[in-house]
Design a protein around this motif. Sequence first.
Motif, mmCIF file in Angstrom:
data_model
loop_
_atom_site.group_PDB
_atom_site.id
_atom_site.type_symbol
_atom_site.label_atom_id
_atom_site.label_comp_id
_atom_site.label_asym_id
_atom_site.label_seq_id
_atom_site.Cartn_x
_atom_site.Cartn_y
_atom_site.Cartn_z
ATOM 1 N N MET A 110 4.664 36.583 17.320
ATOM 2 C CA MET A 110 4.274 37.362 17.534
ATOM 3 C C MET A 110 3.241 36.951 18.767
ATOM 4 S SD MET A 110 2.661 39.291 14.436
ATOM 5 C CE MET A 110 2.212 41.313 15.472
ATOM 6 N N SER A 111 3.933 37.415 20.322
ATOM 7 C CA SER A 111 3.370 37.700 21.512
ATOM 8 C C SER A 111 1.778 38.150 21.318
ATOM 9 C CB SER A 111 4.138 38.237 22.331
ATOM 10 O OG SER A 111 3.303 39.542 21.567
ATOM 11 N N GLU A 112 1.511 37.511 21.553
ATOM 12 C CA GLU A 112 0.145 37.560 22.264
ATOM 13 C C GLU A 112 -0.327 39.736 22.476
ATOM 14 O OE1 GLU A 112 -2.993 36.336 25.094
ATOM 15 O OE2 GLU A 112 -2.243 34.137 25.089
ATOM 16 N N GLU A 113 0.683 40.383 22.919
ATOM 17 C CA GLU A 113 0.416 41.937 22.921
ATOM 18 C C GLU A 113 0.597 42.318 21.513
ATOM 19 O OE1 GLU A 113 2.453 40.238 25.244
ATOM 20 O OE2 GLU A 113 0.699 39.643 26.645
ATOM 21 N N GLU A 114 2.062 41.575 20.972
ATOM 22 C CA GLU A 114 1.914 42.070 19.524
ATOM 23 C C GLU A 114 0.977 41.925 18.404
ATOM 24 O OE1 GLU A 114 6.825 41.078 19.307
ATOM 25 O OE2 GLU A 114 5.582 39.811 19.764
ATOM 26 N N ILE A 115 0.049 41.046 18.470
ATOM 27 C CA ILE A 115 -0.880 40.462 17.879
ATOM 28 C C ILE A 115 -1.595 41.672 17.977
ATOM 29 C CG2 ILE A 115 -2.668 39.282 17.044
ATOM 30 C CD1 ILE A 115 -0.794 36.350 17.774
ATOM 31 N N ALA A 116 -2.274 41.449 19.181
ATOM 32 C CA ALA A 116 -3.207 42.711 20.159
ATOM 33 C C ALA A 116 -3.024 44.805 19.165
ATOM 34 C CB ALA A 116 -3.632 43.404 21.373
ATOM 35 N N LYS A 117 -1.279 44.500 18.953
ATOM 36 C CA LYS A 117 -1.135 45.531 18.793
ATOM 37 C C LYS A 117 -1.252 45.958 17.011
ATOM 38 C CE LYS A 117 2.681 48.813 19.129
ATOM 39 N NZ LYS A 117 3.843 49.376 19.546
ATOM 40 N N GLU B 111 -15.231 34.605 15.405
ATOM 41 C CA GLU B 111 -14.756 33.710 16.890
ATOM 42 C C GLU B 111 -13.504 33.348 16.133
ATOM 43 O OE1 GLU B 111 -16.082 34.467 19.889
ATOM 44 O OE2 GLU B 111 -17.311 34.957 20.577
ATOM 45 N N PRO B 112 -12.356 33.470 16.683
ATOM 46 C CA PRO B 112 -11.086 32.523 16.193
ATOM 47 C C PRO B 112 -11.321 31.689 16.585
ATOM 48 C CG PRO B 112 -10.492 34.610 17.815
ATOM 49 C CD PRO B 112 -12.157 34.331 18.030
ATOM 50 N N THR B 113 -10.656 30.856 15.910
ATOM 51 C CA THR B 113 -10.196 29.045 16.271
ATOM 52 C C THR B 113 -8.910 29.038 16.290
ATOM 53 O OG1 THR B 113 -10.446 28.345 14.046
ATOM 54 C CG2 THR B 113 -12.982 28.465 15.608
ATOM 55 N N ARG B 114 -7.626 29.503 15.650
ATOM 56 C CA ARG B 114 -6.413 29.303 15.282
ATOM 57 C C ARG B 114 -6.023 30.680 15.132
ATOM 58 N NH1 ARG B 114 -4.179 25.876 10.588
ATOM 59 N NH2 ARG B 114 -1.869 26.311 11.396
ATOM 60 N N VAL B 115 -5.255 31.286 15.322
ATOM 61 C CA VAL B 115 -4.748 32.327 14.969
ATOM 62 C C VAL B 115 -2.400 32.364 14.837
ATOM 63 C CG1 VAL B 115 -3.118 34.970 15.393
ATOM 64 C CG2 VAL B 115 -5.664 33.692 16.582
ATOM 65 N N VAL B 116 -2.270 32.344 13.536
ATOM 66 C CA VAL B 116 -0.768 32.412 13.020
ATOM 67 C C VAL B 116 -0.654 33.453 12.915
ATOM 68 C CG1 VAL B 116 0.587 30.989 11.377
ATOM 69 C CG2 VAL B 116 -1.287 29.539 12.020
ATOM 70 N N SER B 117 1.197 34.038 13.396
ATOM 71 C CA SER B 117 1.754 34.770 13.279
ATOM 72 C C SER B 117 2.376 34.696 12.765
ATOM 73 C CB SER B 117 1.379 36.079 14.459
ATOM 74 O OG SER B 117 2.142 35.063 14.944
ATOM 75 N N TRP B 118 3.591 36.617 12.097
ATOM 76 C CA TRP B 118 4.842 37.005 12.186
ATOM 77 C C TRP B 118 5.349 37.640 11.747
ATOM 78 C CZ3 TRP B 118 1.185 34.943 8.504
ATOM 79 C CH2 TRP B 118 0.228 36.015 8.076
ATOM 80 N N ASP B 119 6.629 37.599 12.331
ATOM 81 C CA ASP B 119 7.281 39.227 12.268
ATOM 82 C C ASP B 119 8.657 39.131 11.800
ATOM 83 O OD1 ASP B 119 8.894 41.753 12.754
ATOM 84 O OD2 ASP B 119 8.121 42.051 15.040
#
Length: 161
Positions: free
Chosen positions: A9-16, A137-145
């Motif tokens: 996911m993009s940063e915008e999709e993660i934020a949403k 405080e995030p150190t790493r983000v993994v996302s999927w859609d």
Amino acid sequence: MNQRSQIAMSEEEIAKLLDGARKLQLGTINPDGTPHMVTMFYGLVDGKIAFWTYGKAQKARNIERDSRITCLIEDGDEYSELRGIMLYGVAKRVDDPAGVLGIGMEVTRRMTRMDDVEPLREYVEQTGRKRVGYVVEPTRVVSWDHSKLAAAPRQRSGESL
């Protein structure tokens, strides 16, 4: 392009997704090294995940010993709808009453789905007396859609993902 990069996911999709979801799965580390998993309502403070809990709760004791945590926010029922965020981070404790109240009000807003939780302030203040807050405080983000898989071009036979 591999399948993993196709579904990120993009940063915008993660934020949403973070803004629209209400609950997360919180993973802390027990004294014996095993994971301790609980479902938590959360709020956002300056775009960061924030939650509160009783100071004597197992998760709070675990965080005091080792502040590394994992937060999982997910959505979807069918495989093709699955999307989520796994956020690794460090939980920063908030003890001051105003900070705990602020987190409590954000969590309450999300829990109740009310835009204005000001009428609940006294109740939140009262329940917050024995609570501590945490901001992640995030150190790493993994996302999927997985819905992106349907839109991705099909691979030719013999090509690996």
